[in-house]
Design an enzyme around this catalytic site. Structure first.
Site, PDB file in Angstrom:
ATOM      1  N   ASP A   1       0.860  -1.182   0.000  1.00 54.23           N
ATOM      2  CA  ASP A   1       0.000   0.000   0.000  1.00 54.23           C
ATOM      3  C   ASP A   1       0.894   1.229   0.000  1.00 54.23           C
ATOM      4  OD1 ASP A   1      -2.076   1.737   0.099  1.00 54.23           O
ATOM      5  OD2 ASP A   1      -2.769   1.196   2.101  1.00 54.23           O
ATOM      6  N   ALA A   2       1.382   1.557  -1.195  1.00 54.20           N
ATOM      7  CA  ALA A   2       2.400   2.593  -1.346  1.00 54.20           C
ATOM      8  C   ALA A   2       1.871   3.870  -1.982  1.00 54.20           C
ATOM      9  CB  ALA A   2       3.560   2.056  -2.189  1.00 54.20           C
ATOM     10  N   LYS A   3       0.766   3.750  -2.726  1.00 51.50           N
ATOM     11  CA  LYS A   3       0.126   4.888  -3.403  1.00 51.50           C
ATOM     12  C   LYS A   3       1.140   5.698  -4.218  1.00 51.50           C
ATOM     13  CE  LYS A   3      -3.535   5.149   0.064  1.00 51.50           C
ATOM     14  NZ  LYS A   3      -3.008   4.099   0.981  1.00 51.50           N
ATOM     15  N   ARG A   4       1.941   4.994  -4.994  1.00 51.34           N
ATOM     16  CA  ARG A   4       2.911   5.648  -5.859  1.00 51.34           C
ATOM     17  C   ARG A   4       2.217   6.166  -7.121  1.00 51.34           C
ATOM     18  NH1 ARG A   4       5.425   5.264  -1.473  1.00 51.34           N
ATOM     19  NH2 ARG A   4       7.521   4.407  -1.329  1.00 51.34           N
TER      20      ARG A   4
END
Length: 272
Positions: free
Chosen positions: A94-97
């Protein structure tokens, strides 16, 4: 992991539970702080207590980055532990890059090749060339933020452009991306009433659904409007499971909370 392998795990475990690993040293049991790696010790105990009930784990990368190099080491140990001991479990970074092509390619290499995650969450705002580098990896999944569960989602995501909400443009446009079959989407459980229309655009895609439990989302509504013939859902619970107790029994209680959700999920899967 392929989508079919994920579906098989859902059927086998009679569950579509994703456990979020949002590790805050201020919230974990105090006795763990004496461990050499408190974050990994906490994660390991939670994973061992819930792996038979969960089909996915979702480490929130910010909760590891916040502790610098030690946090990254804890993250690496955590994902290696899951991949080595419970390789059947789907893993989500869950990095939301989300950045331009070359940068996205490096982010993808970091999470898919070095760390060995099955999927990563991506912000779609910069468009196709920020997403397709992630989609180029075989048997890896890119999870686009479509309609999130936070209050600020209404700032942009539901605003209309040419009479259609922005999140619908995101869903529709993403279907044209190369290797779009590797796409999944984040849809918040607190936005369950939107799922019916979302399913008209992406009828078979898997949806990662946070917000059930502590954030007030309804599992019943999510299943009513979002479930497909193959389930098509990964419902995440973080705080409601991992912080159900801050005492020595924290892992046992986490397992109990996970089982409560799994049993509810099993009842919905029976209707497929």
């Amino acid at each position: 992991m392929t989508t079919q392998q994920l579906i098989e795990q859902i059927k086998k475990k009679k569950s579509f539970l994703c456990v979020g690993l949002d590790v805050d040293l201020n919230k974990i049991p105090e006795f763990l702080l004496k461990e050499e790696d408190p974050i990994f010790s906490f994660n390991k105990a939670i994973i061992d207590a819930t792996h038979h009930l969960a089909v996915a784990y979702k480490p929130n990368i910010a909760f590891f980055e916040a502790y610098g190099i030690k946090g990254w080491q804890s993250l690496k140990k955590t994902i290696d532990y899951i991949n080595d001991k419970y390789p059947e479990v789907f893993t989500i970074a869950d990095a939301k890059r989300g950045d331009i092509g070359n940068t996205s390619k490096m982010y993808a290499k970091a999470f898919f090749e070095d760390l060995g995650f099955d999927s990563v969450t991506i912000a779609p705002y910069m468009g196709k060339d920020s997403v397709e580098p992630f989609l180029s990896f075989a048997d890896k999944h890119t999870i686009l933020l479509a309609l999130t569960s936070n209050e600020g989602a209404f700032d942009f995501q539901t605003k209309k452009i040419d009479g259609t909400e922005l999140y619908k443009h995101v869903l529709e446009t993403s279907k044209s991306y190369e290797n779009a079959q590797n796409l999944m989407y984040v849809v918040g459980a607190t936005k369950a009433e939107y799922l019916k229309e979302i399913r008209q655009i992406v009828p078979e895609s898997f949806l990662l659904v946070p917000g059930v439990g502590a954030q007030g989302g309804s599992l019943e509504d999510v299943c009513k409007y979002g479930m497909t013939k193959d389930c098509g859902l990964l419902v995440n619970s973080s705080r409601g499971i991992i912080y159900a107790s801050n005492k020595a029994d924290f892992a046992e209680v986490a397992g109990q909370k996970a089982q409560e959700l799994q049993r509810q999920m099993e009842s919905f899967l029976e209707n497929l």
